[in-house]
Design a protein around this motif. Sequence first.
Motif, PDB file in Angstrom:
ATOM      1  N   LEU A 173       0.899  -1.157   0.000  1.00  0.00           N
ATOM      2  CA  LEU A 173       0.000   0.000   0.000  1.00  0.00           C
ATOM      3  C   LEU A 173       0.932   1.199   0.000  1.00  0.00           C
ATOM      4  CD1 LEU A 173      -2.968   1.156   0.425  1.00  0.00           C
ATOM      5  CD2 LEU A 173      -2.345   1.307   2.829  1.00  0.00           C
ATOM      6  N   HIS A 174       0.968   1.952  -1.097  1.00  0.00           N
ATOM      7  CA  HIS A 174       1.991   3.007  -1.164  1.00  0.00           C
ATOM      8  C   HIS A 174       1.543   4.183  -2.000  1.00  0.00           C
ATOM      9  CE1 HIS A 174       3.442   2.216  -5.339  1.00  0.00           C
ATOM     10  NE2 HIS A 174       3.108   0.972  -5.100  1.00  0.00           N
ATOM     11  N   CYS A 175       2.260   5.280  -1.799  1.00  0.00           N
ATOM     12  CA  CYS A 175       2.030   6.458  -2.639  1.00  0.00           C
ATOM     13  C   CYS A 175       2.676   6.208  -3.997  1.00  0.00           C
ATOM     14  CB  CYS A 175       2.627   7.705  -1.997  1.00  0.00           C
ATOM     15  SG  CYS A 175       2.384   9.168  -3.030  1.00  0.00           S
ATOM     16  N   HIS A 176       1.938   6.520  -5.071  1.00  0.00           N
ATOM     17  CA  HIS A 176       2.487   6.301  -6.407  1.00  0.00           C
ATOM     18  C   HIS A 176       3.180   7.520  -6.976  1.00  0.00           C
ATOM     19  CE1 HIS A 176       3.094   3.858  -9.950  1.00  0.00           C
ATOM     20  NE2 HIS A 176       2.513   2.857  -9.331  1.00  0.00           N
ATOM     21  N   ILE A 177       3.381   8.566  -6.172  1.00  0.00           N
ATOM     22  CA  ILE A 177       4.409   9.542  -6.534  1.00  0.00           C
ATOM     23  C   ILE A 177       5.703   8.845  -6.159  1.00  0.00           C
ATOM     24  CG2 ILE A 177       5.442  11.778  -5.951  1.00  0.00           C
ATOM     25  CD1 ILE A 177       2.572  12.871  -5.786  1.00  0.00           C
TER      26      ILE A 177
END
Lengths: 458, 160
Positions: free
Chosen positions: A433-437
């Motif tokens: 689960l992560h930021c895609h920037i």
Amino acid sequence: MGGVAVLAGGLSSIAQSAGPTKEVRLVAGPGRARVVPSPHPETAIWAYNGTAPGPEIRVRQGERLRVAVENRLQEETTIHWHGVRVPNAMDGVPHLTQKPIAPGESFTYEFTVPDAGTYWYHPHQRSLEQVERGLCGALVVEEPEPLQVDRDVTWVLDDWRLLKDASISGDFGNRMDAGMSGRIGNTVTVNGRVRETFGVRAGERIRLRLVNAANARIFGLEFEGHRVQIVALDGQPVEPHAPEGGRIVLGPAMRADLVIDMTGAPGARFRVMDTFYQDLEYRLLDLAYADAPLRERPLEAPLALPGNPLPEPDVGAAARHEVTFDGGMMSGMMGGMMQGMGRGHVWAVNGVSASGHVMDPMFALPQGQSCILALHNNTAWHHPIHLHGHSCRVISRNGEPTRHREWQDTVLMAPRERAEIAFVADNPGDWMLHCHILEHQAAGMMGVIRVEPPGTRT
Amino acid sequence: MQGLLSATHDARKDTQMLRLISALGLLLMAIAGANAAEPARKATLYKSPQCSCCEEYAKYLRGNGFEVKVVATHDLALIRRDNGVPTAVEGCHTMLLGDRVIEGHVPVSAINLLLEKHPQVRGISLPGMPQGSPGMTGRKTAPFTIYSFGDGSHKVFATD
């Protein structure tokens, strides 16, 4: 689709596969591309099969896809099939789901594609550099009965930070990029090139698949003079609707399928504007009408897509977990960071700033459990939050129910925004689960959730 | 099945990249050219379009007699590179003051020191976004260390 070896469709030997198998070969390696036109020189890139974006992979819903990946880069790589609900071992996360593919080595990904729609593929290994240098491509899963349109077109949107000699600026991992809005480039391309026009014909109906493959740029596209309908988000069908404010907002890694009727006059031109960043609006390209119309009036076929076989979460009985995102510039955390920590970890998920893909899960969900994640963006920046292995209904934003309860795999959160997403944890394994920037991800903004098959809970 | 658009490109037209790069170049040239004739207190501050504290810093400078034009850009990294700001002392925005470079939330006292006593120094920086610095919220908890830079190196310039 040039460059994709389609070796035909015999039956797979894998038991659960009912349909034919599509075989694709992808070679990741250095290449050259004419990103900007002459008199600028070509740009040295990293490419799949020599092009950026790589070949568009097309497969029919329910088919098996087998992709042999050869790594001709000087460093390890993997491929993540963004948005496709694949088995965990095919998810392409280095060390978490597979050993990364070493230089000179190969790896074969094989899975059945359960959902029709617009997806994409990219490395998950040092993605902030590998994706930025050109490693990305569209993956289109066709419905058994396609939407009735005249053309089905994909625009892979990307941006590049080019120096004056058209080479890619080598300042990956720049600390201010990491702590602010990520690495936003100065050159925007559609399918790998700066474009002036996109040719259309009066009366034509186009299904336009938008893929945001940029590391950090959020697009806000406005099609001047046209009535646009959104029919799918992140691959998943949504009730056809006009975009809010006439603008299609796509954070990094997000997709939107649009249906656009070309209602302009033959010979006319209309601008497609990107107005997301205030004071930095620009024209992406012009829709350029041919002199000869295609037909007098656009098609009147229905726009709604058939649903995908997604399990419906039982919101009333769902397990609830809070996920908070903190850090970045203007948060109070950064000043301290700058004074001494200096390891480039400026973002955190539930208080933990990740230094690699392998980490203890934030929480575990029994397989089959309905789940609500309450996401809290406590930062001053936008974040497209991506959950692997699942699609999630976005059920509320800032406490208000969403109108379309859209399925997404990447949820764009505005500064300080809260969102609730609901899904059935039906896909066992450890999932990112992560930021895609990608600069935010590399600077700590990722976590893992675990979906446990029955009998494994301790 | 169109993976690619029809390439109907007219190379004579200015492309987006050309526009961006030449606009930047012209801007920098204009600033450099203007410097000779105009007072040194006229500045252009480059900032991320999504960063709000930079506007507060501009207000602070205006309150101290500077004329500040704020320009939103995605090209801060390239502007820093073109103006010799070392990576180690990057702040949240970059301001060009004549041929001097002011990086981050530098207090006016340090800018005045630079302008009045150090004609040979290219620029100064207060790295990061320290709490309580001009334009920032929060309370100052320790003296700020301001660095000077030029020729790719940096060293302590002043504390405030």
